[in-house]
Enzyme design. Structure first.
Site, PDB file in Angstrom:
ATOM      1  N   LYS A 188       0.805  -1.229   0.000  1.00 58.26           N
ATOM      2  CA  LYS A 188       0.000   0.000   0.000  1.00 58.26           C
ATOM      3  C   LYS A 188       0.839   1.280   0.000  1.00 58.26           C
ATOM      4  O   LYS A 188       0.469   2.272  -0.608  1.00 58.26           O
ATOM      5  CB  LYS A 188      -0.950   0.011   1.202  1.00 58.26           C
ATOM      6  CG  LYS A 188      -2.105  -0.974   1.086  1.00 58.26           C
ATOM      7  CD  LYS A 188      -3.062  -0.824   2.248  1.00 58.26           C
ATOM      8  CE  LYS A 188      -4.100  -1.925   2.251  1.00 58.26           C
ATOM      9  NZ  LYS A 188      -5.098  -1.763   3.316  1.00 58.26           N
ATOM     10  N   ASP A 211      -9.691   2.948   2.125  1.00 59.70           N
ATOM     11  CA  ASP A 211      -9.737   2.477   3.519  1.00 59.70           C
ATOM     12  C   ASP A 211     -10.279   3.592   4.420  1.00 59.70           C
ATOM     13  O   ASP A 211     -10.928   3.312   5.432  1.00 59.70           O
ATOM     14  CB  ASP A 211      -8.336   2.080   4.014  1.00 59.70           C
ATOM     15  CG  ASP A 211      -7.907   0.708   3.518  1.00 59.70           C
ATOM     16  OD1 ASP A 211      -8.786  -0.101   3.155  1.00 59.70           O
ATOM     17  OD2 ASP A 211      -6.691   0.440   3.500  1.00 59.70           O
TER      18      ASP A 211
HETATM   19  P1  NAP Z   1       1.073  -2.202   9.371  1.00 54.33           P
HETATM   20  O1  NAP Z   1       1.242  -1.011   8.518  1.00 54.33           O
HETATM   21  O2  NAP Z   1       2.090  -3.282   9.339  1.00 54.33           O
HETATM   22  O3  NAP Z   1       0.940  -1.667  10.903  1.00 54.33           O
HETATM   23  C1  NAP Z   1       0.705  -2.544  11.967  1.00 54.33           C
HETATM   24  C2  NAP Z   1       0.932  -1.820  13.295  1.00 54.33           C
HETATM   25  O4  NAP Z   1       0.690  -2.778  14.321  1.00 54.33           O
HETATM   26  C3  NAP Z   1       2.355  -1.302  13.489  1.00 54.33           C
HETATM   27  O5  NAP Z   1       2.312  -0.103  14.205  1.00 54.33           O
HETATM   28  C4  NAP Z   1       2.986  -2.424  14.320  1.00 54.33           C
HETATM   29  O6  NAP Z   1       4.018  -1.984  15.160  1.00 54.33           O
HETATM   30  C5  NAP Z   1       1.821  -2.818  15.186  1.00 54.33           C
HETATM   31  N1  NAP Z   1       1.993  -4.182  15.700  1.00 54.33           N
HETATM   32  C6  NAP Z   1       2.132  -5.317  14.988  1.00 54.33           C
HETATM   33  N2  NAP Z   1       2.257  -6.378  15.814  1.00 54.33           N
HETATM   34  C7  NAP Z   1       2.214  -5.874  17.078  1.00 54.33           C
HETATM   35  C8  NAP Z   1       2.307  -6.458  18.361  1.00 54.33           C
HETATM   36  N3  NAP Z   1       2.460  -7.784  18.533  1.00 54.33           N
HETATM   37  N4  NAP Z   1       2.223  -5.637  19.442  1.00 54.33           N
HETATM   38  C9  NAP Z   1       2.071  -4.310  19.276  1.00 54.33           C
HETATM   39  N5  NAP Z   1       1.975  -3.697  18.079  1.00 54.33           N
HETATM   40  C10 NAP Z   1       2.044  -4.466  16.996  1.00 54.33           C
HETATM   41  O7  NAP Z   1      -0.316  -2.940   9.098  1.00 54.33           O
HETATM   42  P2  NAP Z   1      -1.691  -2.242   8.660  1.00 54.33           P
HETATM   43  O8  NAP Z   1      -1.765  -2.148   7.191  1.00 54.33           O
HETATM   44  O9  NAP Z   1      -1.872  -1.011   9.469  1.00 54.33           O
HETATM   45  O10 NAP Z   1      -2.758  -3.375   9.082  1.00 54.33           O
HETATM   46  C11 NAP Z   1      -3.078  -3.633  10.436  1.00 54.33           C
HETATM   47  C12 NAP Z   1      -4.255  -4.599  10.506  1.00 54.33           C
HETATM   48  O11 NAP Z   1      -5.418  -3.956   9.976  1.00 54.33           O
HETATM   49  C13 NAP Z   1      -4.059  -5.883   9.677  1.00 54.33           C
HETATM   50  O12 NAP Z   1      -4.552  -6.974  10.399  1.00 54.33           O
HETATM   51  C14 NAP Z   1      -4.910  -5.645   8.454  1.00 54.33           C
HETATM   52  O13 NAP Z   1      -5.404  -6.849   7.889  1.00 54.33           O
HETATM   53  C15 NAP Z   1      -6.037  -4.806   9.030  1.00 54.33           C
HETATM   54  N6  NAP Z   1      -6.706  -3.997   8.010  1.00 54.33           N
HETATM   55  C16 NAP Z   1      -8.023  -4.227   7.797  1.00 54.33           C
HETATM   56  C17 NAP Z   1      -8.694  -3.487   6.847  1.00 54.33           C
HETATM   57  C18 NAP Z   1     -10.148  -3.734   6.607  1.00 54.33           C
HETATM   58  O14 NAP Z   1     -10.656  -3.414   5.542  1.00 54.33           O
HETATM   59  N7  NAP Z   1     -10.842  -4.288   7.577  1.00 54.33           N
HETATM   60  C19 NAP Z   1      -8.019  -2.498   6.096  1.00 54.33           C
HETATM   61  C20 NAP Z   1      -6.666  -2.283   6.357  1.00 54.33           C
HETATM   62  C21 NAP Z   1      -6.010  -3.045   7.319  1.00 54.33           C
HETATM   63  P3  NAP Z   1       5.540  -1.896  14.626  1.00 54.33           P
HETATM   64  O15 NAP Z   1       5.511  -0.817  13.614  1.00 54.33           O
HETATM   65  O16 NAP Z   1       6.302  -1.572  15.856  1.00 54.33           O
HETATM   66  O17 NAP Z   1       5.845  -3.237  14.034  1.00 54.33           O
END
Ligand code: NAP
Length: 275
Positions: A67, A104
């Site tokens: 993305k 989103d």
């Molecule tokens: P991302 O850019 O990788 O960001 C994930 C965030 O979560 C980062 O800040 C990461 O911290 C933190 N994180 C990951 N594992 C962690 C843990 N064990 N403890 C604490 N913090 C943790 O991912 P994203 O794109 O934002 O997506 C996040 C989630 O939202 C995913 O599950 C995705 O499938 C979901 N999502 C859903 C939709 C929907 O349409 N429903 C749309 C978009 C995303 P660090 O940076 O320190 O690693």
């Protein structure tokens, strides 16, 4: 009707995506014979893949991990995508020009309206996670009347970076900080709960009247949603956000609105949630 020769979700890995099921149901309902497929593209190949795609009449979505990186391949980027710092939707009319948008943001906002009944006013929003979807959430919250936000994360650098991008962010804190108890709406924007039945934070920290939106979705509702609902909170997982971002994306590719109820039924069937 605009013609699209190819529709796709581009990710790595991507076979888990529910987008083909949802969009093919919408295409069928409209009698459009173009198919939407999942395409696995390694990060190092993304630029070449998109350059080739730009000379075709295509449309699609990006999922993890593309993305943010895809943004630099877009000739035109919407203001919303620029603010969110990522694109999840793209299209080309075959003229070499790729358009990028971020649905989103609208998807999250529509999921909040489903949950709370309206766009909230004067709310304090806690966002847990400081990555791409947290930025999409904050792009939406920033336009809500008199809203403030606190971002909870584990990396001080990422917290500082997101705070500097969004004036709506008044505070940052550790993931399980008890300051979660000040929030009217709590959003899980980490992947915690996607693979394992884990909680991103203890539900006991929340105010009794706080609403919980978990962006994570899967076959079953997440542990966070189940626990929050059992404790009396309004709570939903990310399946409605997936639907709404998909509806918005479809309307970028075609000059018609897809049938959201057909798409929702396809998602319910695919996740086994429909009785
Ligand atoms: P991302 O850019 O990788 O960001 C994930 C965030 O979560 C980062 O800040 C990461 O911290 C933190 N994180 C990951 N594992 C962690 C843990 N064990 N403890 C604490 N913090 C943790 O991912 P994203 O794109 O934002 O997506 C996040 C989630 O939202 C995913 O599950 C995705 O499938 C979901 N999502 C859903 C939709 C929907 O349409 N429903 C749309 C978009 C995303 P660090 O940076 O320190 O690693």
């Amino acid at each position: 009707m605009i013609r699209r020769d190819r529709l796709m979700v581009v990710g790595h890995p991507v076979k888990q995506s529910l987008s083909p099921i949802m969009h093919n149901a919408a295409l069928d309902a409209l009698g459009i014979d173009t198919r939407y497929s999942a395409v696995d593209v390694q990060p190092a190949m993304l630029e070449d893949f998109l350059r080739a795609a730009s000379s075709t009449r295509c449309g699609g979505n990006f999922t993890i991990p593309h993305k943010r990186a895809a943004m630099s391949s877009m000739a035109r980027v919407s203001d919303i995508a620029r603010m969110a710092g990522s694109v999840n939707t793209f299209w080309s009319d075959g003229d070499g020009v790729l358009h990028g948008d971020n649905t989103d943001v609208a998807g999250f906002e529509a999921a909040i309206v489903d949950l709370c009944g309206e766009i909230p006013t004067g709310v304090n929003v806690a966002v847990v996670g400081a990555g791409g979807s947290a930025a999409a959430v904050l792009t939406a919250v920033q336009r809500w009347p008199s809203a403030t936000a606190c971002v909870h994360g584990r990396s001080p650098e990422k917290l500082e970076s997101i705070r500097s991008r969004f004036s709506v962010v008044t505070r940052t804190a550790a993931v399980s900080d008890r300051s979660l108890s000040r929030a009217d709406i709590v959003v899980n924007a980490t992947p915690i709960g996607m693979v394992t039945r884990e909680l991103p934070f203890p539900v006991e920290y929340l105010r009794p009247d706080a609403a919980v939106l978990d962006l994570v979705y899967g076959e079953n509702e997440t542990l966070l949603v189940q626990r929050a609902r059992a404790a009396g909170h309004l709570a939903a997982d990310g399946l409605r956000m997936l639907l709404h971002q998909g509806v918005a994306a479809f309307s970028r590719w075609y000059d018609v609105q897809p049938d959201a109820s057909v798409m929702w039924n396809a998602l319910l069937t695919a996740t086994g949630r429909q009785m």
